[in-house]
Design an enzyme around this catalytic site. Structure first.
Site, PDB file in Angstrom:
ATOM      1  N   ASP A 205     -18.337 -14.841  -3.201  1.00 19.28           N
ATOM      2  CA  ASP A 205     -19.423 -14.908  -4.171  1.00 19.28           C
ATOM      3  C   ASP A 205     -18.995 -14.332  -5.529  1.00 19.28           C
ATOM      4  O   ASP A 205     -18.384 -13.260  -5.589  1.00 19.28           O
ATOM      5  CB  ASP A 205     -20.594 -14.083  -3.603  1.00 19.28           C
ATOM      6  CG  ASP A 205     -21.871 -14.273  -4.361  1.00 19.28           C
ATOM      7  OD1 ASP A 205     -22.370 -15.406  -4.391  1.00 19.28           O
ATOM      8  OD2 ASP A 205     -22.371 -13.286  -4.930  1.00 19.28           O
ATOM      9  N   GLU A 260     -16.208 -18.566  -5.751  1.00 24.29           N
ATOM     10  CA  GLU A 260     -17.171 -19.009  -6.744  1.00 24.29           C
ATOM     11  C   GLU A 260     -16.717 -18.457  -8.084  1.00 24.29           C
ATOM     12  O   GLU A 260     -16.812 -17.259  -8.343  1.00 24.29           O
ATOM     13  CB  GLU A 260     -18.579 -18.499  -6.418  1.00 24.29           C
ATOM     14  CG  GLU A 260     -19.587 -19.041  -7.397  1.00 24.29           C
ATOM     15  CD  GLU A 260     -20.959 -18.382  -7.335  1.00 24.29           C
ATOM     16  OE1 GLU A 260     -21.898 -18.957  -7.886  1.00 24.29           O
ATOM     17  OE2 GLU A 260     -21.082 -17.290  -6.747  1.00 24.29           O
TER      18      GLU A 260
HETATM   19  C1  GLC Z   1     -23.982 -16.441  -6.404  1.00 24.49           C
HETATM   20  C2  GLC Z   1     -24.805 -17.002  -5.280  1.00 24.49           C
HETATM   21  C3  GLC Z   1     -26.248 -16.848  -5.640  1.00 24.49           C
HETATM   22  C4  GLC Z   1     -26.547 -15.375  -5.799  1.00 24.49           C
HETATM   23  C5  GLC Z   1     -25.607 -14.727  -6.803  1.00 24.49           C
HETATM   24  C6  GLC Z   1     -25.639 -13.243  -6.694  1.00 24.49           C
HETATM   25  O1  GLC Z   1     -24.114 -17.157  -7.570  1.00 24.49           O
HETATM   26  O2  GLC Z   1     -24.439 -18.324  -5.030  1.00 24.49           O
HETATM   27  O3  GLC Z   1     -27.098 -17.424  -4.693  1.00 24.49           O
HETATM   28  O4  GLC Z   1     -27.868 -15.196  -6.232  1.00 24.49           O
HETATM   29  O5  GLC Z   1     -24.265 -15.090  -6.578  1.00 24.49           O
HETATM   30  O6  GLC Z   1     -25.018 -12.816  -5.519  1.00 24.49           O
END
Ligand code: GLC
Length: 514
Positions: A205, A260
């Site tokens: 994440d 991500e």
């Molecule tokens: C990422 C996740 C999202 C979350 C954020 C904070 O973007 O995909 O769902 O709210 O991180 O952890």
């Protein structure tokens, strides 16, 4: 010269499960691990290779599990370690790999590390988070101008020790200080916990946020939001990624890390692959905004081909738990969503398929009184309709979010029985992809074609497929050099036979030389 076979995650298709919305086994209205296990045959029959589970760790659920209270356990809503082990074994029996969602940038404010950290300025975990005095010693002014992703500033004042702490998301999600080696060690141990149990990798994440300039400087005012500021892409993140990668690489079996990296430039994203020693895969979210626009798609495919460094394997995504569903973004059009499904599964790179896309779901209409998510993302997190009749296979308490529109006709039950459903198309496309080295691993060459059409060829070791996508609402004549058979037609999953030189409106074809 023989080259090493490609790692599994390059040819794989990954299916993202949002656990609470997927399948419930105990009648509390919340999807759980045992419910997921009951549906593994459905997932295997779909034809994907791996599942990624959005967070399942104990959490107060302020951000639906992206606020982790304990990285080494399962939230009781979803099951326990024994149900997880059973799910993992059952997935592996079906040749499905399992990726977990690891949330390294922040913990929950209820995590024991933070509870200790906030308890006193001299606590053992004090420096595991970012604590600062107010700007110029003024307690009423936060230390810098950073803003939080869900609104408001990225700092919260804490009376206990009279300092501010940093949170790039909710106040309930304090940022971990990855500059502290003790944090790195502790977080590496959380990875080992799951790797030892046999998980095949992690979706990481907001991994691009973990490194921060320790001076925490002001962002230029026009860039003070989390998706744009300099701290989004701090160079110090890269050695941290190498440290994480070393943990995964110390295990056998090609464990994968997909990060991500929420940046908007492919060339910047590319740096997160490191020198083959950082992320194995990085998300590229530009495809979420390409819509139904042939020029945007062509340019994005060119950009990915040009700006990802050699050896950096691309990824593709059309929907996830943070964005409106593809079909909703396409104004509800089934034809367009079907054509995009073919595109997702034929581009060069690893596709990530969000559960429910294979049914053609749209976002649910969630009245404000029922909203659960601080980021307004509930619509795409509606429960999966398994059976046609309400409550669609959710026995017992109803799920907290409403079902998405037309859940009866878009239920698994109905679509399994229809050889031209969206599900039938996905199954067909996934089967064709699985049998084609060109579609799984081949090079991609864009082809010249009439306006409004996207055409490319994929080639690998004598195998070849052509993909033609007609974005217009009229028939498009597109010539091919030699005769070809239609292997997949988005407008009708049952169509096969010789290609006659015309692509139907709003349709995608996969052609195989005959
Ligand atoms: C990422 C996740 C999202 C979350 C954020 C904070 O973007 O995909 O769902 O709210 O991180 O952890």
């Amino acid at each position: 010269m023989s080259s090493a076979p490609a790692p599994w995650w390059q040819s794989a298709v990954v299916y993202q499960i949002y656990p609470r919305a997927f399948a419930d086994s105990n009648g509390d209205g919340i999807g759980d691990l045992a419910g997921m296990q009951d549906r593994l045959d459905y997932i295997r029959d779909l034809g994907v290779d791996a599942v990624w589970l959005s967070p399942i760790f104990p959490s107060p659920m302020c951000d639906n599990g992206y606020d982790v209270k304990d990285y080494c356990d399962i939230d009781p809503l979803f099951g326990d370690l024994a149900t997880f082990d059973a799910l993992l074994a059952a997935a592996h029996e079906r040749d499905l790999r399992v990726l977990l969602d690891w949330v390294p940038n922040h913990t929950s404010s209820l995590h024991p590390w933070f509870v200790d950290s906030r308890s006193s300025r001299t606590s053992v975990h004090r420096d595991w988070y970012y604590w600062r005095d107010g700007r110029d010693g003024d307690p009423s002014t936060p230390p810098n101008n950073w803003l939080a992703a869900f609104g408001g500033r990225a700092w919260t004042w804490d009376d206990t020790t009279s300092q501010w702490y940093l949170h790039l998301f909710l106040p309930e999600q304090p940022d971990l200080n990855w500059g502290n080696p003790a944090v790195q060690t502790a977080m590496h141990d959380t990875l080992r916990f799951w790797l030892d149990r046999g998980v095949d990798g992690f979706r990481m994440d907001v991994i691009h946020l973990i490194g921060k300039d320790p001076a925490l400087p002001d962002a230029p005012p026009e860039q003070a939001h989390t998706n744009r500021v300099a701290y989004n892409d701090y160079p110090g993140t890269h050695p941290m990624l190498r440290g994480i990668r070393a943990v995964l690489d110390s295990y056998p079996g090609e464990r994968v890390m997909v990060g991500e990296v929420n940046l908007r430039e492919t060339a910047r994203i590319s740096t997160y692959y490191g020198n083959g020693d950082e992320l194995n895969l990085a998300f590229n979210f530009l495809s979420l905004s390409a819509g139904w626009d042939v020029d945007k798609w062509r340019s994005l495919i060119e950009t990915v081909g040009r700006d990802l460094q050699p050896g950096a394997w691309p990824t593709w995504v059309l929907s996830n738990h943070d964005a409106r569903r593809l079909r909703t973004r396409l104004g509800g059009s089934e034809q367009k969503a079907r054509a995009m499904a073919v595109l997702l599964l034929t581009l060069r790179g690893t596709p990530f398929l969000y559960a429910g896309e294979e049914l053609g779901l749209e976002d649910a209409d969630v009245p404000p009184a029922h909203a659960l998510d601080p980021g307004g993302r509930d619509g795409c997190r509606a429960p999966i309709p398994w059976t046609a009749d309400p409550p669609h296979g959710w026995v017992g308490q109803l799920p907290p979010l409403p079902f998405s529109p037309a859940s009866e006709s878009r239920s698994v039950e109905r679509e399994v029985a229809d050889d031209n459903s969206m599900l039938a198309l996905y199954r067909r496309m996934l089967g064709v992809r699985r049998g084609s080295p060109a579609l799984q691993l081949g090079e991609l060459e864009l082809l010249a074609c009439p306006p409004g059409v996207l055409a490319f060829v994929r080639r690998c070791a004598g195998d070849e497929r052509r993909v033609l996508l007609n974005f217009t609402d009229t028939h498009a004549p597109v010539a091919v050099e030699s005769s070809c058979d239609i292997e997949v037609a988005s407008h009708d999953a049952r169509v096969t036979g010789e290609y006659d030189g015309v692509v139907p409106p709003e349709a995608a074809l996969v052609l195989r030389p005959s």
